[in-house]
Every structure is written in C-alpha cells, then in structure tokens.
Design an enzyme around this catalytic site. Structure first.
Site, mmCIF file in Angstrom:
data_model
loop_
_atom_site.group_PDB
_atom_site.id
_atom_site.type_symbol
_atom_site.label_atom_id
_atom_site.label_comp_id
_atom_site.label_asym_id
_atom_site.label_seq_id
_atom_site.Cartn_x
_atom_site.Cartn_y
_atom_site.Cartn_z
ATOM 1 N N LYS A 26 0.839 -1.209 0.000
ATOM 2 C CA LYS A 26 0.000 0.000 0.000
ATOM 3 C C LYS A 26 0.876 1.263 0.000
ATOM 4 C CE LYS A 26 -1.896 1.587 4.043
ATOM 5 N NZ LYS A 26 -1.512 2.990 4.259
ATOM 6 N N ASN A 27 1.839 1.301 0.912
ATOM 7 C CA ASN A 27 2.600 2.542 1.068
ATOM 8 C C ASN A 27 3.661 2.737 -0.006
ATOM 9 O OD1 ASN A 27 0.970 3.158 3.167
ATOM 10 N ND2 ASN A 27 2.423 2.554 4.774
ATOM 11 N N CYS A 121 -5.743 7.953 9.299
ATOM 12 C CA CYS A 121 -6.040 7.157 10.497
ATOM 13 C C CYS A 121 -5.999 8.007 11.757
ATOM 14 C CB CYS A 121 -4.974 6.090 10.658
ATOM 15 S SG CYS A 121 -5.030 4.850 9.418
ATOM 16 N N ARG A 126 -1.011 14.389 12.925
ATOM 17 C CA ARG A 126 -0.348 14.134 11.639
ATOM 18 C C ARG A 126 -0.058 15.494 10.997
ATOM 19 N NH1 ARG A 126 -1.624 8.695 9.929
ATOM 20 N NH2 ARG A 126 0.060 8.905 8.443
ATOM 21 N N ASP A 318 3.923 0.323 12.120
ATOM 22 C CA ASP A 318 2.748 -0.326 11.529
ATOM 23 C C ASP A 318 2.616 -1.798 11.958
ATOM 24 O OD1 ASP A 318 2.125 2.014 10.279
ATOM 25 O OD2 ASP A 318 2.908 1.448 8.323
HETATM 26 N N1 EPU Z 1 5.841 14.507 11.106
HETATM 27 C C1 EPU Z 1 5.966 15.819 11.446
HETATM 28 N N2 EPU Z 1 5.754 16.754 10.468
HETATM 29 C C2 EPU Z 1 5.467 16.418 9.211
HETATM 30 C C3 EPU Z 1 5.351 15.061 8.859
HETATM 31 C C4 EPU Z 1 5.546 14.108 9.840
HETATM 32 O O1 EPU Z 1 6.229 16.148 12.600
HETATM 33 O O2 EPU Z 1 5.309 17.334 8.377
HETATM 34 C C5 EPU Z 1 6.055 13.468 12.146
HETATM 35 C C6 EPU Z 1 4.811 12.616 12.398
HETATM 36 O O3 EPU Z 1 3.915 13.245 13.257
HETATM 37 C C7 EPU Z 1 5.420 11.369 12.998
HETATM 38 C C8 EPU Z 1 6.772 11.276 12.279
HETATM 39 O O4 EPU Z 1 7.002 12.532 11.672
HETATM 40 O O5 EPU Z 1 5.642 11.547 14.348
HETATM 41 C C9 EPU Z 1 6.861 10.220 11.212
HETATM 42 O O6 EPU Z 1 5.717 10.290 10.358
HETATM 43 P P1 EPU Z 1 5.837 10.070 8.803
HETATM 44 O O7 EPU Z 1 5.720 11.411 8.131
HETATM 45 O O8 EPU Z 1 7.021 9.240 8.475
HETATM 46 O O9 EPU Z 1 4.520 9.254 8.525
HETATM 47 P P2 EPU Z 1 3.720 9.315 7.182
HETATM 48 O O10 EPU Z 1 4.648 9.528 6.065
HETATM 49 O O11 EPU Z 1 2.550 10.192 7.332
HETATM 50 C C10 EPU Z 1 3.941 6.787 6.563
HETATM 51 C C11 EPU Z 1 2.989 5.652 6.329
HETATM 52 C C12 EPU Z 1 2.348 5.254 7.635
HETATM 53 C C13 EPU Z 1 3.468 4.829 8.602
HETATM 54 C C14 EPU Z 1 4.472 5.975 8.765
HETATM 55 C C15 EPU Z 1 5.660 5.619 9.622
HETATM 56 C C16 EPU Z 1 2.248 6.088 4.078
HETATM 57 C C17 EPU Z 1 1.131 6.455 3.167
HETATM 58 N N3 EPU Z 1 1.968 6.078 5.385
HETATM 59 O O12 EPU Z 1 3.162 7.825 7.107
HETATM 60 O O13 EPU Z 1 1.516 4.140 7.371
HETATM 61 O O14 EPU Z 1 2.918 4.503 9.854
HETATM 62 O O15 EPU Z 1 4.965 6.375 7.476
HETATM 63 O O16 EPU Z 1 6.351 4.551 9.092
HETATM 64 O O17 EPU Z 1 3.329 5.781 3.628
HETATM 65 C C18 EPU Z 1 -0.372 2.790 7.568
HETATM 66 O O18 EPU Z 1 -0.014 2.265 6.510
HETATM 67 O O19 EPU Z 1 -1.318 2.336 8.274
HETATM 68 C C19 EPU Z 1 0.310 3.991 8.019
HETATM 69 C C20 EPU Z 1 -0.167 4.794 8.945
#
Ligand code: EPU
Length: 435
Positions: A26-27, A121, A126, A318
């Site tokens: 998915k990701n 989620c 976020r 995850d």
């Molecule tokens: N964060 C910030 N500022 C930002 C972006 C992120 O502070 O602008 C923080 C977040 O709050 C968090 C940390 O950075 O504490 C890491 O978050 P990240 O940005 O890496 O998460 P994401 O990119 O939104 C992806 C996956 C998630 C997975 C996370 C961590 C996708 C579409 N989603 O999310 O997957 O948990 O990385 O590995 O790639 C899932 O598949 O169920 C899911 C939630």
C-alpha cells in the site's frame, strides 16, 4: 452497505496450515500513483493491491484529470499526463493522509497546488509542517485560505538543501517528487530510509530522473529532466512488508506450518529478530518466510521481548499493534515503546476487554504480561493496522468475535477473509445495517 468480520477463534490452538501470498505494498503504490503525474506518457504498474486506499487515490487522480485502466490481474495503467487540474477535492483528500503525496508532483508540474489538511487514520497528530517548509525552501509561497493550503511557485521550483527535523516517509517522497521537477540540485538530509522511498526513487530513475543516495539518509536529486520517454516497461510494486510481517506474526501465534510467499524478508529483519529472540523458529528464503512445526510449541517456550518502534530498519510502527497481540501470548513482561505516533496504543483497551493484561504507562508506553487466554468480543476496528491486530486476536481467542468497520481493514488489505480462510481461519464477511 457497511460490513463486519465474524471470526470463530482457535482458543489458543496452533493449527493453521498452508501458504499465504503477500500483495503489493500500500505505502509503495500510493507514491507511485502520485508520481505518474510527472510522466509525459502512461505507465503500467504490476502487483497493485486492490485495496480501498488505492481506490481513493485513483478517485483523486481521476478528479485531477488522470485516466486509468486495470489491464490485467493487479496490473494498472495510469495516464498522469492527462492531469489538468491542481486543486485536490476536500472530501477525498481528507479521507486518506496519502493525498498529501499529490502536492509534490502537482506543484512541480503546474507551479501551483491547493489541498486541504489531509485526513487518515486516528493514530495521533499528523502535521504537515515539514512538507510546507520543504516547498518554501524550494521557492514556493504558501498561504492558508479558508481550510485549504494554496501553494504557488509561478517561476517554478528551485533545487535546495533541506534537513528533515523529524524523519518522514511521505515527506521524503513528496519532496523527492517536487525536486525531480525543480530546476537544479536538491539535497535531502535525514531523509527516510524506508523501502517504499527506495521503490519510488527506483521507479523515477527508470523513467529518466537523476536521483542518488536513496536508501541512505542523504538523497540527491538533479531536477529538471523530462520523464517518461526512456522506458515503458511495467513497473512492479514491491511486496507489502507490513502485510508479510502480520502474516508471520499470525504464523507464530496460530499456525502449525505457514509459508508466507511473494515477500522480501530483508525488509523485515527487525521483526524476524524480535520473533527469534522470543523463541519462534522463523525460516527465511529468498522471497518467502515460514514458521514450521509450530503447533506443539507451548507459550511457556516463548519469552518476553521489548519492542521500540523506530524508523526503518528499526521495528515498524505499523507492526506494533499486531506484535502486541503476539506479546499477550508469550511468558513474562514485554514492554512496548511507540516512538513515532502518540495515539497508536489506544487499541490496547480493546485487547484488555478480550482478557489481555496490558498496563499503559503513558500515551507512548505499555507493559504486556503474558500469557493470557483471550476471549472473543465485539470490537470496532479503529484504524488499518490495529484493525488487523484485532483479527489476529480474534483468531487466537476462545469463542466468537465480531470486528466492525471492515472498511478500515479493506483500506490496507485485499479481501483478507478469503486469504485467511484458505489457511484454515474461520472468518466470514457479513453485511450489516449498523456496525
Ligand atoms: N511529522 C511531522 N511533520 C510532518 C510530517 C511528519 O512532525 O510534516 C512526524 C509525524 O507526526 C510522525 C513522524 O514525523 O511523528 C513520522 O511520520 P511520517 O511522516 O514518516 O509518517 P507518514 O509519512 O505520514 C507513513 C505511512 C504510515 C506509517 C508511517 C511511519 C504512508 C502512506 N503512510 O506515514 O503508514 O505509519 O509512514 O512509518 O506511507 C499505515 O499504513 O497504516 C500507516 C499509517
């Protein structure tokens, strides 16, 4: 019509058997679909999972003007060159967090993008501050109008150096896509190392981008190359490491013999290590994982293991909820430290209702004491990953469980009940008026 899963538990027996195949990630596919906007010709992806999040992403792309067609079993052809609109519609963008991925390629291509704060989620805050700062460093102007972000770069984006205060997976992917369309060189520091980032960079390079350093914390992008005409080979989506890992945990919990096929074990070192530490004999092949002759292994033979979620290659957030279910069955006290998201232990209250002994220290840390026999219950699936953890808990429990909100599980896992039935799980999908 809403749907739920009804599961008849095994009451602790480990008698599942057979093979279960892992689908595309998915990701990984979500950023690949966004990247299609940067290409000047259609692209075909294979191993595309038929899950709700892909359907939502395709809806968003369609509203932007893209065309797509399923050309074979899990083969999807996408023409992102047809995109003519740069405004993401509120309803769809708020339904999936990954909608933010579209901002990078749209801004790079049109010099303009408008989107609402993305949804997703309920796993904690976020924020998107890193995306916004990254765009600004590339020369864009950002304003918030009503509940939308309006981002403009009338003269185009320019390459820059950007350090991620916090490592972000979609942040890294989005800025890679923006940088591919920017003038000059961009250096992303403290970039995410996740296999999904590598998959995106490899795809873009296969179409003519000049990206190096992916898979390390410093990624260099030479922007401004036209993408698409070099190569029209079908690009395969990497296997879903979270799905593979969840199946491996299921094997350890409830199978006598289970082989997990079409996966990349190298993406799961941290989980394999934790399970082996606990006493699970995990077998590893090139593209498969297996748990063998596990049926007679008593919970007393499995020892507690402490889990701390980390960016890749650390233990994935995850897999934290599925792993917690495993920890309810091992002997002793295991701690869970969720370092990435702050609302990602809320599901433990439901496992407690099933009989698990879990004590929350704070919103990031919990202590699990095992082993405990879980009892079937009716639960509401709270998010994709905790939803799957509830399915695992229901499979090992005594009696019947009902998991409402099948939608959350469908967001990330394709027809999970059919795949689980094949290895012996008594699970059915049921329509419901209210659930
Ligand atoms: N964060 C910030 N500022 C930002 C972006 C992120 O502070 O602008 C923080 C977040 O709050 C968090 C940390 O950075 O504490 C890491 O978050 P990240 O940005 O890496 O998460 P994401 O990119 O939104 C992806 C996956 C998630 C997975 C996370 C961590 C996708 C579409 N989603 O999310 O997957 O948990 O990385 O590995 O790639 C899932 O598949 O169920 C899911 C939630």
């Amino acid at each position: 019509m809403k749907q739920k899963f009804v599961i008849e538990g095994l009451a602790g027996k480990k008698n599942l058997n057979g093979e279960i195949k892992v689908n595309g990630a998915k990701n990984a596919v979500l950023p690949l679909l966004a990247a299609a906007i940067l290409l000047d010709r259609p692209v075909e992806f294979s191993n595309v999972p038929k899950i709700e999040d892909v359907a939502r992403m395709l809806e968003l792309l369609k509203r932007l003007g893209a065309e797509f067609e399923w050309t074979g079993e899990r083969i999807l052809k996408v023409d992102g060159n047809q995109v003519s609109n740069n405004v993401l519609d509120n309803d769809n963008a708020k339904r999936i967090r990954a909608s933010i991925l579209l901002a990078g390629p749209l801004l790079a291509r049109f010099g303009k993008v408008s989107f609402p704060h993305p949804g997703g989620c309920v796993i904690g805050k976020r924020p998107i501050d890193l995306f916004i700062e990254g765009f600004e460093k590339m020369g864009a102007k950002v304003s918030e109008v009503k509940d939308k972000y309006e981002i403009t770069a009338p003269k185009g984006l320019v390459g820059t150096e950007f350090f991620f205060r916090v490592s972000s997976v979609t942040g890294t992917e989005t800025l890679i896509m923006a940088a591919v369309g920017a003038k000059g060189k961009t250096i992303l520091k403290n970039a995410a190392l996740e296999p999904e980032v590598v998959c995106l960079a490899e795809f873009l390079n296969s179409r003519g981008a000049k990206i190096s350093g992916f898979g390390t914390s410093e990624i260099v992008i030479e922007g401004g190359h036209s993408l698409g005409s070099l190569n029209n080979k079908t690009f395969p989506v990497i296997p879903d490491r979270i799905e593979a890992g969840s199946f491996l945990i299921l094997g350890a919990l409830a199978a006598d013999n289970l082989k997990i096929t079409n996966c990349q074990p190298a993406h799961l070192d941290s989980l394999i290590e934790a399970l082996r530490f606990s006493g699970v004999a995990v077998e590893v092949g090139n593209d498969w994982l297996a748990v063998k002759n596990n049926g007679k292994i008593a919970n007393e033979m499995r020892r507690a293991v402490n889990i701390k979620t980390r960016e890749y290659p650390g233990f994935p957030t995850d897999l934290q909820a599925p792993m917690a279910v495993f920890l309810t069955q091992v002997t002793g006290e295991s701690s869970i430290h969720e370092t990435i998201f702050e609302g990602r232990l809320n599901y433990t209250a439901d496992l407690e209702k099933m009989g698990a002994d879990i004590k929350m220290w704070d919103s990031h840390r919990a202590l699990v004491k095992g082993p405990t026999l879980l009892k079937g219950k009716e639960l509401d699936g709270p998010d994709i990953r905790a939803g799957l953890a509830y399915i695992l808990a229901a499979i090992i429990a005594e009696g019947e469980s009902v998991i409402n909100n099948a939608y959350f599980i469908d967001r990330g896992y394709e027809r999970i009940e059919e795949r689980l039935q094949k290895i012996g799980v008594k699970i059915k999908r049921v329509d419901c008026e209210v659930c």
